[in-house]
Write an enzyme that holds these catalytic residues in place. Structure first.
Site, mmCIF file in Angstrom:
data_model
loop_
_atom_site.group_PDB
_atom_site.id
_atom_site.type_symbol
_atom_site.label_atom_id
_atom_site.label_comp_id
_atom_site.label_asym_id
_atom_site.label_seq_id
_atom_site.Cartn_x
_atom_site.Cartn_y
_atom_site.Cartn_z
ATOM 1 N N ASP A 20 2.420 5.894 -10.012
ATOM 2 C CA ASP A 20 1.104 5.309 -9.298
ATOM 3 C C ASP A 20 -0.057 4.981 -10.126
ATOM 4 O OD1 ASP A 20 0.030 4.155 -6.677
ATOM 5 O OD2 ASP A 20 0.633 6.378 -5.472
ATOM 6 N N TRP A 67 0.525 -1.822 -7.210
ATOM 7 C CA TRP A 67 0.174 -2.731 -5.927
ATOM 8 C C TRP A 67 0.041 -4.075 -6.157
ATOM 9 C CZ3 TRP A 67 -3.919 0.791 -7.519
ATOM 10 C CH2 TRP A 67 -3.567 1.945 -7.062
ATOM 11 N N ASP A 105 -0.182 -1.101 -0.222
ATOM 12 C CA ASP A 105 0.853 -0.035 0.586
ATOM 13 C C ASP A 105 1.351 -1.003 1.876
ATOM 14 O OD1 ASP A 105 0.353 1.515 -1.112
ATOM 15 O OD2 ASP A 105 -0.164 3.137 0.228
HETATM 16 C C1 GLA Z 1 -0.329 5.128 -2.982
HETATM 17 C C2 GLA Z 1 1.038 4.464 -3.152
HETATM 18 C C3 GLA Z 1 2.020 4.821 -1.933
HETATM 19 C C4 GLA Z 1 2.093 6.465 -1.925
HETATM 20 C C5 GLA Z 1 0.638 7.024 -1.921
HETATM 21 C C6 GLA Z 1 0.586 8.478 -1.965
HETATM 22 O O1 GLA Z 1 -0.999 4.652 -1.916
HETATM 23 O O2 GLA Z 1 1.005 3.071 -3.173
HETATM 24 O O3 GLA Z 1 3.174 4.398 -1.998
HETATM 25 O O4 GLA Z 1 2.581 6.876 -3.035
HETATM 26 O O5 GLA Z 1 -0.190 6.436 -2.787
HETATM 27 O O6 GLA Z 1 -0.553 9.187 -2.142
#
Ligand code: GLA
Length: 635
Positions: free
Chosen positions: A190, A256, A277
């Protein structure tokens, strides 16, 4: 002299593994395929992940229950093999030796004698079930949960230093722990640690966390530090190659779609997120789908665009919304997206399980040719997306109604690049039933939110060979010609799930990619047009770009009609089109100019492994120069 020697040593060190040299994006042909795999994923990764199902409420029993369904319900046999733990597994970083400690109230089996913790019992258990194991971390010092959650019961504990559970400063140590000692197979990395820990954040200013100047700015992409973000992730990649030199790993980049990862993801990760997300709402699913829909030249065998994990089974895609659940699954399959289930499988109703386990839909996603679907038609309501499958004359096609009203979609042989005089046999892969044939066109009625995923078998329009636009998985964008990255304005903007209200400006375009090569369109989504003549087929690029075709000796001829597109922004410059084979110039056009009839260019590519298509700008710079490889084809 000493300087020269250290430069040489650095270069040698960087070249220790093919994927470790940080490749440049020059215009000059290299003769070497640009997309050496990072890890191993010849088809899009498949598995299950805890996040969309449980968020931070992890229990070993809950995880095992879904893993058991993967095995008992036949999912593993269909390819869903990796069980990924997401955020929430860690307790602290032990001071002294820096070893990560596992939250044993979540993973009781992780508690070893003498107070040590280990996830090796967990991975052994999954491996014994015939499954693979995935773990989660962050490329910064701290994780996403620490930035966003306030529930201490689920967060890392201890002193500020103990709570630094991310990779920063510990890349070699943590990767060795996860992949050598604990024996994981897959890692999701992440990016919150390099995005949400600026000195001005409340949780940093109050001393809870150490400041880390953000490399990613999630609202203003213009402030992303692209090279530094890439370098952080590349360090993880290099550590993985050291621990797993045979490449038996998957590296999932989770920043992202920021920092122009579109452009470098394939060189650093096995897969990379293209957007923020997903959540279980229709609008957000559309947003994530759109974030991959025009990125077809960036994915292919070994490297995949990732629109995020599935929400099939949750919220607007649950058992009461089967049309939406089927559509979501079909959309991910046509885009060759990783299929990572994100629902509590043990609690999922049979209809949801059946959607996730539909072998005919999975076969589209997993087709070994690895071509992502390309847009054949799009308005704001309806889309037709076509994916070339590995058996010649066979394509998957998605007919998609985005709106909550019924609509009609007319599919033509032209959309499929098939002959319109011979029958095309159709099968509905979602409902698993044959649908007869069509010749030149057929009309389909679609319910609100319905996606029809069809397999079409017909006669290719080109008697021999392929349009390059049909083979995106064999094409790499070695240089896109973009001088200043721009956010893509074509991605659906849903209601902001963080505020839900209209007090701000609403979501702004944030993912770079506007101006990148496109199938059957200019880089700005316009009709390919040369000297007044529109073209149905071709590839639109910006000048000063270089595409690669992984030909592998399979073709004898290349041909195209090339020119400066009528919709070019810069009208003064010329463009020279060049075709290279394995590093040798095979053909070049005269200098082309705005408004001038296209030139024919062709080359003998017999035995060539890597064809490179260079559109080289000559002279004046008064804005992006749009170049068109019209009807580019190989046979
Ligand atoms: C980010 C990621 C998600 C998930 C969360 C966990 O938002 O993009 O896919 O892994 O963190 O906290």
């Amino acid at each position: 002299m000493a300087l020269v020697r250290s430069v040489v040593l650095v270069v040698l060190a960087l070249c220790a593994h093919p994927a470790m040299a940080d490749e440049t994006h020059g215009l000059e042909p290299t003769g070497t395929w640009d997309m050496q795999p990072v890890g191993t994923a010849p088809t899009p990764p498949m598995g299950w992940n805890s996040w969309n199902a449980f968020h931070l409420d992890l229990t070993e029993a809950g995880l095992i229950a879904s893993a058991q369904v993967l095995v008992d319900g036949g999912f593993a046999a269909l390819g869903y093999r990796t069980v990924n733990i997401d955020d929430g597994w860690w307790l602290k970083r032990r001071q002294g030796d820096g070893r990560l400690q596992v939250r044993t109230n979540v993973f009781p089996d992780a508690a070893l004698a003498g107070g040590e913790t280990s996830l090796r019992p967990w991975t052994d258990r999954l491996h014994a079930m015939g499954l693979k194991a995935g773990i989660y971390t962050d490329v910064g010092r701290n994780a996403c949960s620490q930035a966003w959650s306030s529930d201490p019961a689920t967060l890392p504990q201890g002193t500020r230093d103990e709570r630094e559970v991310g990779l920063a400063g510990h890349v070699e140590q943590d990767i060795a722990l996860y992949f050598a000692t604990w024996n994981f197979d897959y890692i999701k990395v992440d990016g919150c640690g390099i995005a949400h820990y600026g000195a001005d954040r409340h949780h940093v200013a109050n001393g809870t966390f150490r400041a880390l100047a953000p490399l990613i700015n999630d609202t203003d992409p213009g402030q992303d530090d692209i090279p530094a973000t890439r370098a952080r992730y590349a360090e993880v990649r290099d550590a993985l190659w050291r621990v797993r030199p045979r490449g038996d790993f998957v590296l999932s980049l989770c920043n992202w779609g920021t920092a122009n990862v579109r452009d470098w993801g394939r060189q650093v990760g096995t897969m990379w997120r293209t957007s923020g997300d997903i959540d279980p709402t229709w609008g957000r699913m559309l947003h994530n789908f759109d974030s991959v829909a025009t990125r077809e030249f960036y994915a292919g065998p070994g490297h995949w665009n990732d629109p995020d994990m599935l929400e099939v089974g949750n919220g607007a895609f649950d058992g009461a919304h089967l049309t939406e659940a089927r559509a979501h699954m079909a959309l991910w399959a046509i885009e060759a997206a990783p299929l990572i289930i994100g629902t509590d499988l043990a609690a999922a109703p049979p209809a949801i399980r059946a959607i996730l386990a539909n072998p005919e839909v999975i076969a589209v996603d997993q087709d070994p040719a690895g071509h992502q679907g390309v847009i054949a038609y799009a308005d704001d309501e309806r889309e037709i997306v076509v994916k070339t499958l590995s058996v010649r004359g066979t394509k998957a096609v998605l007919l998609f109604n985005r709106l909550d009203e019924p609509t009609t979609i007319i599919l033509t042989a032209q959309h499929l690049k098939m002959a319109d005089s011979t029958p095309i046999a159709l099968r509905d892969l979602t409902m698993r039933r044959d649908m007869g044939t069509m010749t030149s066109m057929r009309r389909f009625a679609l319910a609100p939110h319905e996606a029809l995923l069809l397999r079409a078998v017909g006669t290719p329009r080109l008697t021999h060979g392929w349009y390059l636009a049909e083979l995106p998985g064999r094409i790499a964008v070695a240089a896109d010609g973009i001088v200043v990255p721009q956010p893509d304005p074509t991605i659906h903007r849903m209601i902001d799930s963080h505020t839900g209200d209209t007090t701000g400006f609403g979501p702004r375009p944030t993912y770079y990619g506007w101006g990148a090569p496109r199938t059957d369109a200019t880089v700005f989504s316009e009709t390919l047009t040369l000297a007044g003549q529109p073209l149905r087929d071709g590839i639109g690029v910006e000048a000063n770009s270089r595409l690669q075709l992984r030909a592998e000796g399979a073709f004898a001829h290349f041909a195209a009609r090339v020119g400066v597109d009528d919709s070019t922004r810069g009208r003064k410059a010329g463009v020279r089109f060049e075709v290279w084979g394995d590093g040798h110039l095979l053909a070049k056009s005269a200098e082309q100019h705005f408004g001038v009839p296209p030139a024919d260019i062709s080359a003998d590519i017999t035995g060539v492994k890597v064809v490179e298509l260079v559109a080289r700008q000559v002279g004046a710079d008064d804005g992006p120069v749009l170049a068109t490889w019209g009807e580019a084809r190989v046979d």
